[in-house]
Design a protein around this motif. Structure first.
Motif, mmCIF file in Angstrom:
data_model
loop_
_atom_site.group_PDB
_atom_site.id
_atom_site.type_symbol
_atom_site.label_atom_id
_atom_site.label_comp_id
_atom_site.label_asym_id
_atom_site.label_seq_id
_atom_site.Cartn_x
_atom_site.Cartn_y
_atom_site.Cartn_z
ATOM 1 N N ASP A 157 0.830 -1.205 0.000
ATOM 2 C CA ASP A 157 0.000 0.000 0.000
ATOM 3 C C ASP A 157 0.865 1.256 0.000
ATOM 4 O O ASP A 157 0.583 2.224 -0.709
ATOM 5 C CB ASP A 157 -0.950 0.026 1.210
ATOM 6 C CG ASP A 157 -2.051 -1.021 1.095
ATOM 7 O OD1 ASP A 157 -2.347 -1.449 -0.040
ATOM 8 O OD2 ASP A 157 -2.607 -1.404 2.143
ATOM 9 N N ARG A 158 1.930 1.241 0.779
ATOM 10 C CA ARG A 158 2.846 2.390 0.831
ATOM 11 C C ARG A 158 3.546 2.569 -0.518
ATOM 12 O O ARG A 158 3.668 3.682 -1.021
ATOM 13 C CB ARG A 158 3.876 2.165 1.947
ATOM 14 C CG ARG A 158 5.008 3.163 1.970
ATOM 15 C CD ARG A 158 4.810 4.206 3.028
ATOM 16 N NE ARG A 158 6.064 4.901 3.239
ATOM 17 C CZ ARG A 158 6.285 6.143 2.820
ATOM 18 N NH1 ARG A 158 5.343 6.809 2.207
ATOM 19 N NH2 ARG A 158 7.435 6.724 3.047
ATOM 20 N N THR A 159 3.978 1.464 -1.096
ATOM 21 C CA THR A 159 4.630 1.522 -2.406
ATOM 22 C C THR A 159 3.669 2.090 -3.449
ATOM 23 O O THR A 159 4.050 2.946 -4.250
ATOM 24 C CB THR A 159 5.132 0.123 -2.828
ATOM 25 O OG1 THR A 159 6.042 -0.346 -1.830
ATOM 26 C CG2 THR A 159 5.826 0.163 -4.166
ATOM 27 N N ASP A 160 2.426 1.610 -3.444
ATOM 28 C CA ASP A 160 1.422 2.127 -4.385
ATOM 29 C C ASP A 160 1.212 3.618 -4.201
ATOM 30 O O ASP A 160 1.121 4.374 -5.172
ATOM 31 C CB ASP A 160 0.092 1.395 -4.217
ATOM 32 C CG ASP A 160 0.120 -0.033 -4.742
ATOM 33 O OD1 ASP A 160 1.080 -0.395 -5.460
ATOM 34 O OD2 ASP A 160 -0.814 -0.784 -4.421
ATOM 35 N N ALA A 161 1.133 4.068 -2.951
ATOM 36 C CA ALA A 161 0.914 5.494 -2.668
ATOM 37 C C ALA A 161 2.092 6.333 -3.169
ATOM 38 O O ALA A 161 1.895 7.414 -3.745
ATOM 39 C CB ALA A 161 0.699 5.710 -1.169
ATOM 40 N N LEU A 162 3.301 5.834 -2.968
ATOM 41 C CA LEU A 162 4.490 6.564 -3.430
ATOM 42 C C LEU A 162 4.485 6.713 -4.953
ATOM 43 O O LEU A 162 4.670 7.807 -5.485
ATOM 44 C CB LEU A 162 5.769 5.856 -2.979
ATOM 45 C CG LEU A 162 6.099 5.948 -1.500
ATOM 46 C CD1 LEU A 162 7.200 4.959 -1.134
ATOM 47 C CD2 LEU A 162 6.496 7.364 -1.124
ATOM 48 N N PHE A 163 4.260 5.604 -5.647
ATOM 49 C CA PHE A 163 4.303 5.673 -7.103
ATOM 50 C C PHE A 163 3.102 6.413 -7.685
ATOM 51 O O PHE A 163 3.235 7.096 -8.705
ATOM 52 C CB PHE A 163 4.466 4.283 -7.713
ATOM 53 C CG PHE A 163 5.883 3.793 -7.598
ATOM 54 C CD1 PHE A 163 6.878 4.318 -8.411
ATOM 55 C CD2 PHE A 163 6.241 2.839 -6.672
ATOM 56 C CE1 PHE A 163 8.195 3.903 -8.299
ATOM 57 C CE2 PHE A 163 7.545 2.403 -6.554
ATOM 58 C CZ PHE A 163 8.532 2.936 -7.369
ATOM 59 N N HIS A 164 1.958 6.322 -7.033
ATOM 60 C CA HIS A 164 0.799 7.115 -7.475
ATOM 61 C C HIS A 164 1.118 8.603 -7.346
ATOM 62 O O HIS A 164 0.850 9.388 -8.260
ATOM 63 C CB HIS A 164 -0.442 6.766 -6.656
ATOM 64 C CG HIS A 164 -1.577 7.697 -6.872
ATOM 65 N ND1 HIS A 164 -2.315 7.718 -8.041
ATOM 66 C CD2 HIS A 164 -2.087 8.680 -6.098
ATOM 67 C CE1 HIS A 164 -3.236 8.667 -7.962
ATOM 68 N NE2 HIS A 164 -3.115 9.260 -6.791
ATOM 69 N N ALA A 165 1.710 8.975 -6.236
ATOM 70 C CA ALA A 165 2.043 10.388 -6.020
ATOM 71 C C ALA A 165 3.052 10.877 -7.047
ATOM 72 O O ALA A 165 2.956 11.998 -7.547
ATOM 73 C CB ALA A 165 2.580 10.585 -4.603
ATOM 74 N N LEU A 166 4.008 10.043 -7.388
ATOM 75 C CA LEU A 166 5.060 10.441 -8.327
ATOM 76 C C LEU A 166 4.649 10.305 -9.798
ATOM 77 O O LEU A 166 5.374 10.749 -10.679
ATOM 78 C CB LEU A 166 6.322 9.610 -8.068
ATOM 79 C CG LEU A 166 6.987 9.877 -6.718
ATOM 80 C CD1 LEU A 166 8.081 8.857 -6.458
ATOM 81 C CD2 LEU A 166 7.517 11.298 -6.651
ATOM 82 N N ALA A 167 3.485 9.731 -10.047
ATOM 83 C CA ALA A 167 3.038 9.506 -11.427
ATOM 84 C C ALA A 167 2.593 10.786 -12.123
ATOM 85 O O ALA A 167 2.500 10.820 -13.345
ATOM 86 C CB ALA A 167 1.896 8.488 -11.450
ATOM 87 N N ASP A 168 2.358 11.827 -11.363
ATOM 88 C CA ASP A 168 1.849 13.071 -11.932
ATOM 89 C C ASP A 168 2.962 14.115 -12.020
ATOM 90 O O ASP A 168 3.684 14.339 -11.048
ATOM 91 C CB ASP A 168 0.705 13.596 -11.058
ATOM 92 C CG ASP A 168 0.102 14.855 -11.611
ATOM 93 O OD1 ASP A 168 -0.817 14.752 -12.448
ATOM 94 O OD2 ASP A 168 0.573 15.949 -11.232
ATOM 95 N N ARG A 169 3.075 14.779 -13.169
ATOM 96 C CA ARG A 169 4.176 15.739 -13.372
ATOM 97 C C ARG A 169 4.068 16.942 -12.442
ATOM 98 O O ARG A 169 5.080 17.449 -11.982
ATOM 99 C CB ARG A 169 4.274 16.127 -14.845
ATOM 100 C CG ARG A 169 3.677 17.412 -15.240
ATOM 101 C CD ARG A 169 3.870 17.804 -16.671
ATOM 102 N NE ARG A 169 3.809 16.647 -17.544
ATOM 103 C CZ ARG A 169 3.913 16.692 -18.847
ATOM 104 N NH1 ARG A 169 4.068 17.828 -19.458
ATOM 105 N NH2 ARG A 169 3.849 15.620 -19.574
#
Length: 113
Positions: free
Chosen positions: A7-19
């Motif tokens: 869940d933490r990994t998903d949140a990190l990559f979701h946050a970083l997915a947007d420019r």
């Protein structure tokens, strides 16, 4: 090796997915900014920037604090390092697979000769 729950990994990559969020993160890693100062740098509403900041905060990439009526955001270097570490681990897996493919190709070529 840093182990993050999924869940933490998903949140990190979701946050970083947007420019826009990546840009906000760069800015707050360089120094603390008020959310209103961050919003002034984008062609979008204050509320939209506030939502981007909230996503980064939930992912743990930034921290927020209040100073009077202002909300101040600063980057969390430790969280960014955990992302870098996770990417390095994934790269190691990828490089290992490429090396095994190279070995298989070399072995086939040796058998053909």
């Amino acid at each position: 090796m840093i182990v993050l729950d999924e869940d933490r990994t998903d949140a990190l990559f979701h946050a970083l997915a947007d420019r826009t969020r990546r840009d906000i993160l760069r800015r707050v890693l360089a120094g603390e900014h008020s959310v209103s100062a961050l919003a002034a740098g984008y062609d979008m509403s204050f509320a939209a920037v506030q939502k981007h900041v909230a996503v980064l905060d939930r992912a743990g990439l930034i921290t927020k604090r209040r100073r009077g009526r202002e909300q101040l955001a600063s980057g969390d270097v430790t969280a960014v390092r955990s992302v870098a570490s996770l990417l390095a681990e994934l790269e190691q897996v990828w490089r290992g697979r490429v090396a095994r493919i190279d070995d298989l190709i070399a072995s086939e070529n040796a058998q053909e000769e």
